[in-house]
Scaffold this motif. Structure first.
Motif, PDB file in Angstrom:
ATOM      1  N   LEU A 131       0.848  -1.179   0.000  1.00  0.00           N
ATOM      2  CA  LEU A 131       0.000   0.000   0.000  1.00  0.00           C
ATOM      3  C   LEU A 131       0.891   1.238   0.000  1.00  0.00           C
ATOM      4  O   LEU A 131       1.817   1.337   0.794  1.00  0.00           O
ATOM      5  N   THR A 132       0.609   2.155  -0.893  1.00  0.00           N
ATOM      6  CA  THR A 132       1.336   3.420  -0.937  1.00  0.00           C
ATOM      7  C   THR A 132       0.379   4.527  -0.543  1.00  0.00           C
ATOM      8  O   THR A 132      -0.719   4.626  -1.085  1.00  0.00           O
ATOM      9  N   ARG A 134       1.449  -0.371  10.041  1.00  0.00           N
ATOM     10  CA  ARG A 134       0.631  -1.588   9.949  1.00  0.00           C
ATOM     11  C   ARG A 134      -0.221  -1.767  11.197  1.00  0.00           C
ATOM     12  O   ARG A 134      -1.416  -2.091  11.106  1.00  0.00           O
ATOM     13  N   LEU A 135       0.369  -1.547  12.368  1.00  0.00           N
ATOM     14  CA  LEU A 135      -0.383  -1.684  13.626  1.00  0.00           C
ATOM     15  C   LEU A 135      -1.514  -0.664  13.718  1.00  0.00           C
ATOM     16  O   LEU A 135      -2.634  -0.990  14.130  1.00  0.00           O
ATOM     17  N   VAL A 136      -1.234   0.566  13.334  1.00  0.00           N
ATOM     18  CA  VAL A 136      -2.252   1.619  13.382  1.00  0.00           C
ATOM     19  C   VAL A 136      -3.404   1.286  12.444  1.00  0.00           C
ATOM     20  O   VAL A 136      -4.587   1.391  12.816  1.00  0.00           O
ATOM     21  N   LEU A 137      -3.089   0.868  11.230  1.00  0.00           N
ATOM     22  CA  LEU A 137      -4.137   0.518  10.266  1.00  0.00           C
ATOM     23  C   LEU A 137      -4.955  -0.678  10.738  1.00  0.00           C
ATOM     24  O   LEU A 137      -6.183  -0.687  10.643  1.00  0.00           O
ATOM     25  N   GLU A 138      -4.279  -1.694  11.245  1.00  0.00           N
ATOM     26  CA  GLU A 138      -4.977  -2.885  11.736  1.00  0.00           C
ATOM     27  C   GLU A 138      -5.927  -2.532  12.881  1.00  0.00           C
ATOM     28  O   GLU A 138      -7.072  -2.982  12.913  1.00  0.00           O
TER      29      GLU A 138
END
Length: 79
Positions: A4-5, A33-37
């Motif tokens: 993902l960009t 990644r953690l924030v998005l998850e």
């Protein structure tokens, strides 16, 4: 796994992510990644299987003995 960009991230946001990653001893990529998850899959979300199970229990459930003994007279048509 997908890539993902994200373009046009404000500098303040990038700095905040970098600081947060450093504080947790992670790379900025791992932090993102953690924030998005956490944003899209919160731990308290209701999962479909759990929801269907709860609905079944609330409506009296399904007697599996009746299901096992049942005969199908006509196949289901999806056309």
């Amino acid at each position: 796994m997908a890539t993902l960009t994200v373009r046009n991230v404000p500098e303040e946001t990038r700095q905040a992510l970098a600081a947060r990653a450093r504080a947790a001893n992670r790379s900025m990529e791992a932090e993102v990644r953690l924030v998005l998850e956490a944003a899209v899959r919160p731990p308290d979300r209701v999962k479909l299987g759990s929801l269907l199970s709860r609905i079944g229990a609330e409506t009296g459930g399904l007697d599996m003995e009746d299901v096992r003994g049942a005969e199908i007279s006509e196949p289901v048509s999806f056309g």
